[in-house]
Every structure is written in C-alpha cells, then in structure tokens.
Design an enzyme around this catalytic site. Structure first.
Site, short mmCIF file in Angstrom:
data_model
loop_
_atom_site.label_atom_id
_atom_site.label_comp_id
_atom_site.label_asym_id
_atom_site.label_seq_id
_atom_site.Cartn_x
_atom_site.Cartn_y
_atom_site.Cartn_z
N GLN A 54 1.57 11.55 -0.47
CA GLN A 54 0.79 10.33 -0.59
C GLN A 54 -0.66 10.66 -0.89
O GLN A 54 -1.14 11.75 -0.59
CB GLN A 54 0.92 9.47 0.66
CG GLN A 54 0.34 10.08 1.91
CD GLN A 54 0.73 9.30 3.16
OE1 GLN A 54 1.89 8.95 3.35
NE2 GLN A 54 -0.25 9.03 4.00
N GLY A 55 -1.30 9.69 -1.50
CA GLY A 55 -2.70 9.82 -1.84
C GLY A 55 -3.41 8.50 -1.66
O GLY A 55 -2.77 7.45 -1.50
N TYR A 56 -4.72 8.54 -1.70
CA TYR A 56 -5.55 7.37 -1.45
C TYR A 56 -6.44 7.09 -2.65
O TYR A 56 -7.14 7.98 -3.13
CB TYR A 56 -6.38 7.57 -0.18
CG TYR A 56 -5.47 7.58 1.02
CD1 TYR A 56 -5.18 6.41 1.70
CD2 TYR A 56 -4.84 8.74 1.43
CE1 TYR A 56 -4.31 6.40 2.75
CE2 TYR A 56 -3.95 8.74 2.49
CZ TYR A 56 -3.69 7.57 3.15
OH TYR A 56 -2.80 7.56 4.19
N ILE A 57 -6.38 5.85 -3.11
CA ILE A 57 -7.25 5.40 -4.19
C ILE A 57 -8.57 4.94 -3.60
O ILE A 57 -9.63 5.18 -4.14
CB ILE A 57 -6.57 4.28 -5.00
CG1 ILE A 57 -5.32 4.84 -5.69
CG2 ILE A 57 -7.54 3.67 -6.01
CD1 ILE A 57 -4.47 3.79 -6.38
N ASN B 239 -4.59 9.43 8.16
CA ASN B 239 -4.29 10.15 6.93
C ASN B 239 -5.41 10.02 5.91
O ASN B 239 -5.74 10.97 5.20
CB ASN B 239 -2.97 9.66 6.32
CG ASN B 239 -1.77 10.14 7.09
OD1 ASN B 239 -1.55 11.33 7.22
ND2 ASN B 239 -0.97 9.22 7.57
#
Length: 154
Positions: free
Chosen positions: A27-30, A142
């Site tokens: 997962q990643g965060y914009i 996270n």
C-alpha cells in the site's frame, strides 16, 4: 457515514503465528494531510481508501474496490515512497477478529495487532501475545511509517 473504531497494540511474542495464514499487502499514500488517501493491493484486488482524522479510537473510513491495474499504476506513479509492505494475519478470537501486521521492507521488525470494535467503550480481552497499547500514538499509523520508516527509529 462509514466509521472505523480500532485499537492498536504492539505484539510481544510469536505465539500468534500458528493461529492464521497471512496475506501480502502492498500500500501507498497519495495524501496524508488531514484526510488520508491510500491505495492498497491485497492478492489480486486493488482498493482506494479515504480515512478522516482519528478522534479517540474512531475515524470515518470509505473503501472502494478498484481495478488491479489502476491500483498498481497509482502505487508506481502517485504514492509517496517507501511503500508499506506487510503480511497481514487475521485471527478470530471469540467475537473479535485480530489483524496482525508483520511489516517488511523499510519497516521490517515492526509487528502490530489491531482489533476493530463496534463501540469505543467495548471491553476486550487481550490475548497473551498482545503488548503495549499504541492506539493514540500516531507514529504507529501506516501513513506515518511512510515518512518515518521503522528502520530509521532509534
């Protein structure tokens, strides 16, 4: 409105490992300013999740399935590095489902357990392998681990 009520804990030993099989999460965060916008791949499914600010143990949460190819492209081109890589284990104990995240990559060595509740005042029995509660500590979010990976902590 969708609401997530969650408590988070450190894990103090490996006795939980025989209780479940894990699934790989990437997962990643914009964005993590105010509302958090997350892209996640679990198995062959992509997800877009938007979460509001945490107040006590609660926050608004909206999650939508998206095509795997779209999720992969967003992780590759839009998300802040490093990505969050972890194996999640879901453990059913009584009426609760504990989710244990064993982090990899830049956050290797960190193991957290979370449990979602129906009410902030809900009483829970802690399994023997649960350690210190870190629900109110943002450094275990996270979205924080993306900017300050566990490998950089002292």
């Amino acid at each position: 409105m969708a609401k997530e009520i969650e408590r988070k804990f450190l894990v103090k030993d490996d006795s939980w490992r025989q209780l479940a099989k894990g699934s790989l999460y990437r997962q990643g965060y914009i964005s993590s300013q105010g509302a958090t916008v997350r892209i996640r791949i679990v198995g062959n499914q992509g997800y877009l999740t938007i979460k509001g600010m945490t107040i006590n143990y609660s926050r608004s949460e909206f999650e939508y399935p998206i095509p795997l190819a779209d999720a992969q492209e967003m992780l590759d081109t839009l998300c802040v590095r490093p990505l969050i890589e972890k194996t999640r284990y879901k453990i059913n104990l009584g009426s609760l489902v504990w989710e244990v995240d064993d982090f990899a990559g830049a956050n290797q060595g960190l193991i957290l357990a979370e449990v979602e509740l129906t009410d902030e005042a809900q009483q829970i029995e802690l399994p023997d392998w649960i350690g210190e509660e870190v629900s109110g500590d943002p450094k275990y979010y996270n979205s924080y681990l993306v900017k300050h990976p566990f490998c950089e902590w002292e």
